[in-house]
Design a protein around this motif. Structure first.
Motif, PDB file in Angstrom:
ATOM      1  N   MET A   1       0.821  -1.189   0.000  1.00  0.00           N
ATOM      2  CA  MET A   1       0.000   0.000   0.000  1.00  0.00           C
ATOM      3  C   MET A   1       0.874   1.266   0.000  1.00  0.00           C
ATOM      4  O   MET A   1       0.611   2.180  -0.779  1.00  0.00           O
ATOM      5  N   TYR A   2       1.880   1.294   0.872  1.00  0.00           N
ATOM      6  CA  TYR A   2       2.744   2.486   0.931  1.00  0.00           C
ATOM      7  C   TYR A   2       3.628   2.605  -0.307  1.00  0.00           C
ATOM      8  O   TYR A   2       3.961   3.707  -0.726  1.00  0.00           O
ATOM      9  N   LEU A   3       3.989   1.477  -0.900  1.00  0.00           N
ATOM     10  CA  LEU A   3       4.764   1.520  -2.143  1.00  0.00           C
ATOM     11  C   LEU A   3       3.914   2.137  -3.262  1.00  0.00           C
ATOM     12  O   LEU A   3       4.400   2.967  -4.037  1.00  0.00           O
ATOM     13  N   THR A   4       2.666   1.756  -3.337  1.00  0.00           N
ATOM     14  CA  THR A   4       1.756   2.332  -4.330  1.00  0.00           C
ATOM     15  C   THR A   4       1.599   3.832  -4.100  1.00  0.00           C
ATOM     16  O   THR A   4       1.607   4.620  -5.053  1.00  0.00           O
ATOM     17  N   LEU A   5       1.487   4.226  -2.848  1.00  0.00           N
ATOM     18  CA  LEU A   5       1.374   5.650  -2.533  1.00  0.00           C
ATOM     19  C   LEU A   5       2.655   6.383  -2.917  1.00  0.00           C
ATOM     20  O   LEU A   5       2.597   7.499  -3.460  1.00  0.00           O
ATOM     21  N   ALA A   6       3.804   5.765  -2.696  1.00  0.00           N
ATOM     22  CA  ALA A   6       5.074   6.384  -3.083  1.00  0.00           C
ATOM     23  C   ALA A   6       5.152   6.581  -4.593  1.00  0.00           C
ATOM     24  O   ALA A   6       5.601   7.628  -5.075  1.00  0.00           O
ATOM     25  N   LEU A  45      -3.302   6.820  -6.173  1.00  0.00           N
ATOM     26  CA  LEU A  45      -4.039   7.293  -4.994  1.00  0.00           C
ATOM     27  C   LEU A  45      -5.379   6.559  -4.887  1.00  0.00           C
ATOM     28  O   LEU A  45      -5.776   6.128  -3.797  1.00  0.00           O
ATOM     29  N   SER A  46      -6.033   6.367  -6.003  1.00  0.00           N
ATOM     30  CA  SER A  46      -7.294   5.631  -6.015  1.00  0.00           C
ATOM     31  C   SER A  46      -7.100   4.202  -5.519  1.00  0.00           C
ATOM     32  O   SER A  46      -7.906   3.678  -4.737  1.00  0.00           O
ATOM     33  N   ARG A  47      -6.018   3.578  -5.960  1.00  0.00           N
ATOM     34  CA  ARG A  47      -5.732   2.193  -5.547  1.00  0.00           C
ATOM     35  C   ARG A  47      -5.460   2.113  -4.043  1.00  0.00           C
ATOM     36  O   ARG A  47      -5.937   1.191  -3.366  1.00  0.00           O
ATOM     37  N   GLN A  50      -8.671   2.242  -2.326  1.00  0.00           N
ATOM     38  CA  GLN A  50      -9.352   0.966  -2.525  1.00  0.00           C
ATOM     39  C   GLN A  50      -8.793  -0.102  -1.582  1.00  0.00           C
ATOM     40  O   GLN A  50      -9.532  -0.965  -1.109  1.00  0.00           O
ATOM     41  N   LEU A  51      -7.498  -0.019  -1.295  1.00  0.00           N
ATOM     42  CA  LEU A  51      -6.868  -0.989  -0.394  1.00  0.00           C
ATOM     43  C   LEU A  51      -7.181  -0.725   1.076  1.00  0.00           C
ATOM     44  O   LEU A  51      -6.789  -1.493   1.943  1.00  0.00           O
ATOM     45  N   GLY A  52      -7.856   0.391   1.348  1.00  0.00           N
ATOM     46  CA  GLY A  52      -8.332   0.617   2.709  1.00  0.00           C
ATOM     47  C   GLY A  52      -7.680   1.736   3.492  1.00  0.00           C
ATOM     48  O   GLY A  52      -8.021   1.945   4.656  1.00  0.00           O
ATOM     49  N   MET A  53      -6.745   2.464   2.907  1.00  0.00           N
ATOM     50  CA  MET A  53      -6.149   3.573   3.644  1.00  0.00           C
ATOM     51  C   MET A  53      -7.204   4.677   3.781  1.00  0.00           C
ATOM     52  O   MET A  53      -7.889   4.989   2.816  1.00  0.00           O
ATOM     53  N   PRO A  54      -7.351   5.250   4.966  1.00  0.00           N
ATOM     54  CA  PRO A  54      -8.305   6.343   5.130  1.00  0.00           C
ATOM     55  C   PRO A  54      -7.965   7.522   4.207  1.00  0.00           C
ATOM     56  O   PRO A  54      -6.782   7.856   4.016  1.00  0.00           O
ATOM     57  N   ILE A  55      -8.996   8.144   3.658  1.00  0.00           N
ATOM     58  CA  ILE A  55      -8.780   9.199   2.680  1.00  0.00           C
ATOM     59  C   ILE A  55      -7.997  10.382   3.265  1.00  0.00           C
ATOM     60  O   ILE A  55      -7.151  10.961   2.594  1.00  0.00           O
ATOM     61  N   GLY A  56      -8.271  10.726   4.508  1.00  0.00           N
ATOM     62  CA  GLY A  56      -7.550  11.848   5.128  1.00  0.00           C
ATOM     63  C   GLY A  56      -6.063  11.579   5.231  1.00  0.00           C
ATOM     64  O   GLY A  56      -5.244  12.442   4.904  1.00  0.00           O
ATOM     65  N   ALA A  57      -5.717  10.382   5.647  1.00  0.00           N
ATOM     66  CA  ALA A  57      -4.307  10.026   5.785  1.00  0.00           C
ATOM     67  C   ALA A  57      -3.645   9.919   4.414  1.00  0.00           C
ATOM     68  O   ALA A  57      -2.547  10.447   4.201  1.00  0.00           O
ATOM     69  N   ALA A  58      -4.308   9.255   3.478  1.00  0.00           N
ATOM     70  CA  ALA A  58      -3.723   9.075   2.148  1.00  0.00           C
ATOM     71  C   ALA A  58      -3.478  10.416   1.478  1.00  0.00           C
ATOM     72  O   ALA A  58      -2.391  10.669   0.946  1.00  0.00           O
ATOM     73  N   TYR A  59      -4.470  11.276   1.501  1.00  0.00           N
ATOM     74  CA  TYR A  59      -4.319  12.561   0.821  1.00  0.00           C
ATOM     75  C   TYR A  59      -3.318  13.451   1.540  1.00  0.00           C
ATOM     76  O   TYR A  59      -2.531  14.156   0.898  1.00  0.00           O
ATOM     77  N   ALA A  60      -3.302  13.403   2.864  1.00  0.00           N
ATOM     78  CA  ALA A  60      -2.336  14.207   3.617  1.00  0.00           C
ATOM     79  C   ALA A  60      -0.907  13.801   3.289  1.00  0.00           C
ATOM     80  O   ALA A  60      -0.042  14.648   3.048  1.00  0.00           O
ATOM     81  N   ILE A  61      -0.649  12.508   3.260  1.00  0.00           N
ATOM     82  CA  ILE A  61       0.698  12.019   2.931  1.00  0.00           C
ATOM     83  C   ILE A  61       1.052  12.394   1.498  1.00  0.00           C
ATOM     84  O   ILE A  61       2.130  12.917   1.226  1.00  0.00           O
ATOM     85  N   TRP A  62       0.137  12.141   0.579  1.00  0.00           N
ATOM     86  CA  TRP A  62       0.351  12.417  -0.846  1.00  0.00           C
ATOM     87  C   TRP A  62       0.634  13.898  -1.066  1.00  0.00           C
ATOM     88  O   TRP A  62       1.600  14.266  -1.722  1.00  0.00           O
TER      89      TRP A  62
END
Length: 108
Positions: A1-6, A45-47, A50-62
């Motif tokens: 999940m974090y690799l995809t975000l990276a 980011l969409s993936r 989909q894998l379950g990361m909360p939107i607030g955390a995902a978007y904040a990190i991104w």
């Protein structure tokens, strides 16, 4: 999940830097990097969502890592200014992401 975000972050940074290099969308190669980069960035980011990361955390990190990376590229590649106030601002953005992550962990 974090690799995809990276990967999404790297693609977003490449696309954003290419916006500047495209000179108002007048240079074809940077324009292709913009389009492909943003497609990969939003797809990644969409993936992650989909894998379950909360939107607030995902978007904040991104967003935070993207902001910091683009600012760094601006300083190095485009000789844009960086002063102490700007560094503090970047640190506050990163601290905000950490707070969101810690808060999200505490709530779970």
């Amino acid at each position: 999940m974090y690799l995809t975000l990276a990967v999404a972050i790297i693609a977003e940074v490449a696309a954003t830097v290419s916006l500047k290099l495209s000179d108002g969308f007048s240079k074809p190669i940077p324009v292709v990097v913009v389009v492909v980069g943003y497609a990969i960035a939003f797809g990644g980011l969409s993936r992650v969502l989909q894998l379950g990361m909360p939107i607030g955390a995902a978007y904040a990190i991104w967003a935070a890592f993207g902001i910091a990376a683009v600012a760094g590229v601006g300083v190095v590649l485009f000789k844009e200014p960086l002063n102490a106030t700007m560094v503090v601002g970047l640190l506050l953005v990163i601290a905000g992401v950490v707070a969101i992550e810690v808060g999200g962990s505490a709530a779970a």
